[in-house]
Scaffold this motif. Structure first.
Motif, PDB file in Angstrom:
ATOM      1  N   LEU A 216       0.892  -1.144  -0.053  1.00 37.07           N
ATOM      2  CA  LEU A 216       0.047   0.155   0.137  1.00 37.07           C
ATOM      3  C   LEU A 216       0.866   1.440   0.137  1.00 37.07           C
ATOM      4  CD1 LEU A 216      -2.835   1.075   0.172  1.00 37.07           C
ATOM      5  CD2 LEU A 216      -2.557   0.982   2.794  1.00 37.07           C
ATOM      6  N   THR A 217       0.644   2.320  -0.898  1.00 37.41           N
ATOM      7  CA  THR A 217       1.258   3.455  -0.930  1.00 37.41           C
ATOM      8  C   THR A 217       0.243   4.817  -0.683  1.00 37.41           C
ATOM      9  OG1 THR A 217       1.230   3.511  -3.384  1.00 37.41           O
ATOM     10  CG2 THR A 217       3.154   2.283  -2.264  1.00 37.41           C
ATOM     11  N   ALA A 218       0.808   5.673  -0.969  1.00 33.68           N
ATOM     12  CA  ALA A 218      -0.075   7.095  -0.846  1.00 33.68           C
ATOM     13  C   ALA A 218      -0.594   7.191  -2.314  1.00 33.68           C
ATOM     14  CB  ALA A 218       0.744   8.320  -0.448  1.00 33.68           C
ATOM     15  N   ASP A 219       0.123   6.806  -3.300  1.00 34.51           N
ATOM     16  CA  ASP A 219      -0.328   6.880  -4.635  1.00 34.51           C
ATOM     17  C   ASP A 219      -1.551   6.049  -4.817  1.00 34.51           C
ATOM     18  OD1 ASP A 219       1.885   8.562  -5.264  1.00 34.51           O
ATOM     19  OD2 ASP A 219       3.134   7.302  -6.195  1.00 34.51           O
ATOM     20  N   ALA A 220      -1.457   4.879  -4.140  1.00 34.05           N
ATOM     21  CA  ALA A 220      -2.685   3.914  -4.551  1.00 34.05           C
ATOM     22  C   ALA A 220      -3.970   4.617  -3.943  1.00 34.05           C
ATOM     23  CB  ALA A 220      -2.466   2.595  -3.958  1.00 34.05           C
ATOM     24  N   LEU A 221      -3.792   5.676  -2.835  1.00 37.62           N
ATOM     25  CA  LEU A 221      -4.896   6.256  -2.149  1.00 37.62           C
ATOM     26  C   LEU A 221      -5.316   7.533  -2.482  1.00 37.62           C
ATOM     27  CD1 LEU A 221      -4.050   5.163   1.591  1.00 37.62           C
ATOM     28  CD2 LEU A 221      -5.579   4.089  -0.041  1.00 37.62           C
ATOM     29  N   ALA A 222      -4.590   7.845  -3.684  1.00 37.25           N
ATOM     30  CA  ALA A 222      -4.870   9.181  -4.266  1.00 37.25           C
ATOM     31  C   ALA A 222      -6.266   9.770  -4.343  1.00 37.25           C
ATOM     32  CB  ALA A 222      -4.267   9.441  -5.472  1.00 37.25           C
ATOM     33  N   GLY A 223      -6.725  10.835  -3.959  1.00 37.80           N
ATOM     34  CA  GLY A 223      -8.268  11.164  -4.049  1.00 37.80           C
ATOM     35  C   GLY A 223      -9.225  10.410  -3.065  1.00 37.80           C
ATOM     36  N   ALA A 224      -8.427   9.501  -1.987  1.00 39.05           N
ATOM     37  CA  ALA A 224      -9.421   8.660  -1.027  1.00 39.05           C
ATOM     38  C   ALA A 224      -9.961   9.540  -0.078  1.00 39.05           C
ATOM     39  CB  ALA A 224      -8.619   7.797  -0.485  1.00 39.05           C
ATOM     40  N   SER A 225     -11.152   9.611   0.479  1.00 42.21           N
ATOM     41  CA  SER A 225     -11.631  10.301   1.636  1.00 42.21           C
ATOM     42  C   SER A 225     -11.562   9.725   2.846  1.00 42.21           C
ATOM     43  CB  SER A 225     -13.028  10.420   1.098  1.00 42.21           C
ATOM     44  OG  SER A 225     -13.661  11.109   0.076  1.00 42.21           O
ATOM     45  N   LEU A 226     -11.316   8.092   2.885  1.00 42.03           N
ATOM     46  CA  LEU A 226     -11.427   7.472   4.218  1.00 42.03           C
ATOM     47  C   LEU A 226     -10.786   6.055   3.471  1.00 42.03           C
ATOM     48  CD1 LEU A 226     -12.430   6.803   6.779  1.00 42.03           C
ATOM     49  CD2 LEU A 226     -14.445   6.225   5.935  1.00 42.03           C
ATOM     50  N   VAL A 227     -10.069   5.384   4.515  1.00 39.35           N
ATOM     51  CA  VAL A 227      -9.859   3.994   4.363  1.00 39.35           C
ATOM     52  C   VAL A 227     -10.512   3.193   5.662  1.00 39.35           C
ATOM     53  CG1 VAL A 227      -7.658   2.476   4.831  1.00 39.35           C
ATOM     54  CG2 VAL A 227      -7.417   4.498   3.240  1.00 39.35           C
ATOM     55  N   THR A 228     -10.840   2.318   5.356  1.00 39.93           N
ATOM     56  CA  THR A 228     -11.507   1.423   6.267  1.00 39.93           C
ATOM     57  C   THR A 228     -10.958  -0.344   6.232  1.00 39.93           C
ATOM     58  OG1 THR A 228     -13.418   0.457   4.820  1.00 39.93           O
ATOM     59  CG2 THR A 228     -13.854   2.649   6.060  1.00 39.93           C
ATOM     60  N   ALA A 229     -11.094  -0.737   7.112  1.00 39.80           N
ATOM     61  CA  ALA A 229     -10.886  -2.237   7.310  1.00 39.80           C
ATOM     62  C   ALA A 229     -11.419  -2.733   8.417  1.00 39.80           C
ATOM     63  CB  ALA A 229      -9.386  -2.484   7.346  1.00 39.80           C
ATOM     64  N   SER A 230     -11.890  -4.062   8.417  1.00 45.49           N
ATOM     65  CA  SER A 230     -12.341  -4.886   9.488  1.00 45.49           C
ATOM     66  C   SER A 230     -11.582  -6.030   9.743  1.00 45.49           C
ATOM     67  CB  SER A 230     -13.850  -5.317   9.276  1.00 45.49           C
ATOM     68  OG  SER A 230     -14.441  -5.687  10.262  1.00 45.49           O
ATOM     69  N   ALA A 231     -11.252  -6.310  11.088  1.00 44.36           N
ATOM     70  CA  ALA A 231     -10.275  -7.306  11.186  1.00 44.36           C
ATOM     71  C   ALA A 231      -8.875  -7.609  10.285  1.00 44.36           C
ATOM     72  CB  ALA A 231     -11.056  -8.774  11.223  1.00 44.36           C
ATOM     73  N   LEU A 232      -8.244  -6.400  10.371  1.00 45.85           N
ATOM     74  CA  LEU A 232      -7.271  -6.611   9.574  1.00 45.85           C
ATOM     75  C   LEU A 232      -5.902  -6.284  10.346  1.00 45.85           C
ATOM     76  CD1 LEU A 232      -5.612  -6.417   6.470  1.00 45.85           C
ATOM     77  CD2 LEU A 232      -6.022  -3.856   6.774  1.00 45.85           C
ATOM     78  N   LEU A 233      -6.085  -5.461  11.216  1.00 44.03           N
ATOM     79  CA  LEU A 233      -4.680  -5.105  11.707  1.00 44.03           C
ATOM     80  C   LEU A 233      -3.593  -6.162  12.512  1.00 44.03           C
ATOM     81  CD1 LEU A 233      -5.297  -1.586  13.679  1.00 44.03           C
ATOM     82  CD2 LEU A 233      -4.039  -2.047  11.399  1.00 44.03           C
ATOM     83  N   ASP A 234      -4.365  -7.100  13.075  1.00 42.30           N
ATOM     84  CA  ASP A 234      -3.816  -8.273  13.801  1.00 42.30           C
ATOM     85  C   ASP A 234      -3.225  -9.276  12.837  1.00 42.30           C
ATOM     86  OD1 ASP A 234      -6.196  -9.578  13.362  1.00 42.30           O
ATOM     87  OD2 ASP A 234      -7.166  -8.453  15.257  1.00 42.30           O
ATOM     88  N   VAL A 235      -3.593  -9.101  11.539  1.00 39.57           N
ATOM     89  CA  VAL A 235      -2.959 -10.068  10.749  1.00 39.57           C
ATOM     90  C   VAL A 235      -1.789  -9.317   9.682  1.00 39.57           C
ATOM     91  CG1 VAL A 235      -4.730 -11.551  10.477  1.00 39.57           C
ATOM     92  CG2 VAL A 235      -4.475  -9.727   9.072  1.00 39.57           C
ATOM     93  N   LEU A 236      -1.345  -7.997  10.410  1.00 39.22           N
ATOM     94  CA  LEU A 236      -0.200  -7.430   9.658  1.00 39.22           C
ATOM     95  C   LEU A 236       1.077  -7.525  10.561  1.00 39.22           C
ATOM     96  CD1 LEU A 236      -2.096  -4.098   8.744  1.00 39.22           C
ATOM     97  CD2 LEU A 236      -1.973  -6.323   7.216  1.00 39.22           C
ATOM     98  N   THR A 237       2.168  -7.077   9.908  1.00 36.52           N
ATOM     99  CA  THR A 237       3.353  -7.255  10.392  1.00 36.52           C
ATOM    100  C   THR A 237       3.764  -5.744  10.708  1.00 36.52           C
ATOM    101  OG1 THR A 237       4.445  -6.502   8.168  1.00 36.52           O
ATOM    102  CG2 THR A 237       4.253  -9.178   8.829  1.00 36.52           C
ATOM    103  N   PRO A 238       4.531  -5.346  11.632  1.00 38.72           N
ATOM    104  CA  PRO A 238       4.975  -4.100  12.036  1.00 38.72           C
ATOM    105  C   PRO A 238       5.256  -3.269  10.697  1.00 38.72           C
ATOM    106  CG  PRO A 238       6.293  -5.535  13.619  1.00 38.72           C
ATOM    107  CD  PRO A 238       5.331  -6.229  12.228  1.00 38.72           C
ATOM    108  N   ASP A 239       6.168  -3.827   9.760  1.00 34.17           N
ATOM    109  CA  ASP A 239       6.266  -2.867   8.807  1.00 34.17           C
ATOM    110  C   ASP A 239       5.089  -2.578   7.609  1.00 34.17           C
ATOM    111  OD1 ASP A 239       9.086  -2.983   9.085  1.00 34.17           O
ATOM    112  OD2 ASP A 239       9.515  -4.625   7.725  1.00 34.17           O
ATOM    113  N   GLU A 240       3.960  -3.750   7.685  1.00 39.51           N
ATOM    114  CA  GLU A 240       3.119  -3.308   6.854  1.00 39.51           C
ATOM    115  C   GLU A 240       1.904  -2.289   7.588  1.00 39.51           C
ATOM    116  OE1 GLU A 240       2.581  -7.907   4.789  1.00 39.51           O
ATOM    117  OE2 GLU A 240       1.516  -7.517   6.806  1.00 39.51           O
ATOM    118  N   ILE A 241       1.957  -2.170   8.893  1.00 38.59           N
ATOM    119  CA  ILE A 241       1.125  -1.377   9.675  1.00 38.59           C
ATOM    120  C   ILE A 241       1.845   0.288   9.477  1.00 38.59           C
ATOM    121  CG2 ILE A 241       0.684  -0.309  12.038  1.00 38.59           C
ATOM    122  CD1 ILE A 241      -0.150  -3.123  12.846  1.00 38.59           C
ATOM    123  N   GLU A 242       3.198   0.219   9.448  1.00 42.06           N
ATOM    124  CA  GLU A 242       3.688   1.402   9.170  1.00 42.06           C
ATOM    125  C   GLU A 242       3.599   1.944   7.962  1.00 42.06           C
ATOM    126  OE1 GLU A 242       6.336   4.727   9.591  1.00 42.06           O
ATOM    127  OE2 GLU A 242       5.751   3.180  11.181  1.00 42.06           O
TER     128      GLU A 242
END
Length: 364
Positions: A196-222
């Motif tokens: 995921l990059t800022a370019d992929a979110l260009a024009g986004a108003s909001l990012v959402t997710a459900s049940a996502l954070l705890d299956v990520l690594t520290p680098d992915e959360i960063e």
């Protein structure tokens, strides 16, 4: 994994399935998506590619009152250039039946208290003709069905997941209208959240997710925090497990099963129960204002079917992590399932929801 992930793939009681023969597979250049109903298998797989052509098909979802679309104007689902897709070895399948079973409990658990500050931020975004909302690891689309009818104004949802089978269900079950009756449209994109990059979110108003954070690594959360900061968009990230489970009546083995399950959540380099704290730190480092609110599942006799499936997956993951528990855990599971069937078991699975309000860009 989180509460979807509380029933991990490959553990007892977790339904798995394969793609329907001939199911069309969406492809995209965006590299996003695992979370509700998805799994970490195959991390780092290259995102699929696409052309600029799009197919348009009518939405099949529900409006803000939950009515079906029979005979009514529907939303629009925009699909990227489509190719025939088959299931691949590195895409773990999650049964839509499991996600359907948990959806009402997820909806009841999510922290509605975070919506007012989110609405204020969205209302003050500059120059917006409508909201563009990216749902990461969308599964069958339950986050959109919960949130779209709670926000005013036209909305375009971009649904991201690795699994084309789940994207199919998310598309056809998409909501059709916002809280004020405005139109909601949907497009699907297939890929991996790891890039995921800022370019992929260009024009986004909001990012959402459900049940996502705890299956990520520290680098992915960063990377997620950095992408939201770069795009200047808020993030609403719900239903991350925090490592606490309460079962009533209590049992001597509860604590040991919980500890083994939590260790299973941390396998490899995943954050598991530590993900909320890591995400708070990451978003704060990138200048966001962060709010956290509890969002526990509360399972009683009326939720016995979900409780039974959750128990099988929860105990199964614990045994996978600590095989020496197998004999005692088998007896424990039988006892717990009998109590569940008799309506004598109550379970609280603790989660947290996080709202990160990044510093807006564009002169806001």
């Amino acid at each position: 994994m989180s509460s979807t992930s509380t029933t991990p793939a490959g553990t007892p009681g977790h339904g798995t399935t394969t793609a329907e023969p001939g199911l069309d597979e969406e492809t995209t250049t965006a590299s996003l998506g695992r979370g509700e109903g998805t799994h970490t298998a195959g991390r780092g797989r290259d995102a699929m590619t696409t052309t600029e052509t799009e197919a348009v098909v009518p939405g099949q979802g529900r409006d803000s009152q939950g009515r079906d679309s029979q005979g009514r104007d529907t939303g629009t689902i925009r699909l990227g250039d489509r190719t025939r897709g088959e299931a691949t070895d590195d895409t773990t399948r999650y049964a839509p039946e499991w996600l359907e079973l948990r959806e009402p409990v997820d909806a009841a658990a999510r922290a509605a208290e975070l919506l007012d500050p989110l609405r204020i931020r969205l209302a003050n975004l500059p120059g917006r003709g409508g909201l563009v909302i990216h749902d990461l690891g969308c599964g069958t689309g339950s986050m959109g069905r919960w949130l779209a009818p709670r926000l005013d104004g036209p909305q375009h949802w971009v649904l991201h997941d690795r699994d084309p089978y789940l994207l199919h269900f998310a598309a056809v079950g998409s909501p059709r209208s916002a809280a004020d009756g405005s139109r909601v449209t949907v497009e699907t994109q297939r890929g991996d959240v790891a890039r995921l990059t800022a370019d992929a979110l260009a024009g986004a108003s909001l990012v959402t997710a459900s049940a996502l954070l705890d299956v990520l690594t520290p680098d992915e959360i960063e990377a997620l925090a950095a992408a939201c900061a770069g795009a200047g968009c808020p993030a609403l990230l719900t239903l991350s497990v925090v490592g606490r489970v309460e079962l009533t009546p209590a049992h001597p083995l509860d604590g040991e099963i919980t500890a083994a399950f939590n260790d299973h959540q941390r396998r490899g380099d995943l954050l598991g129960p530590e993900s909320i704290n890591a995400a708070c730190d990451a978003f704060a480092r990138h200048g966001a204002t962060v709010r956290v609110h509890p969002s526990a599942w509360r399972l009683g006799p009326d939720e016995s079917a979900l409780t039974a499936e959750w128990l099988r997956g929860w105990v199964g993951a614990a045994v996978e992590q600590r095989p020496e528990l197998a004999a005692r855990a088998d007896a424990y599971l039988k006892e717990r399932l009998a109590a569940c069937e008799a309506g004598e078991l109550n379970v609280v699975v603790h989660h947290s929801d996080l709202l990160a309000l990044a510093r807006p860009t564009g002169g806001a």
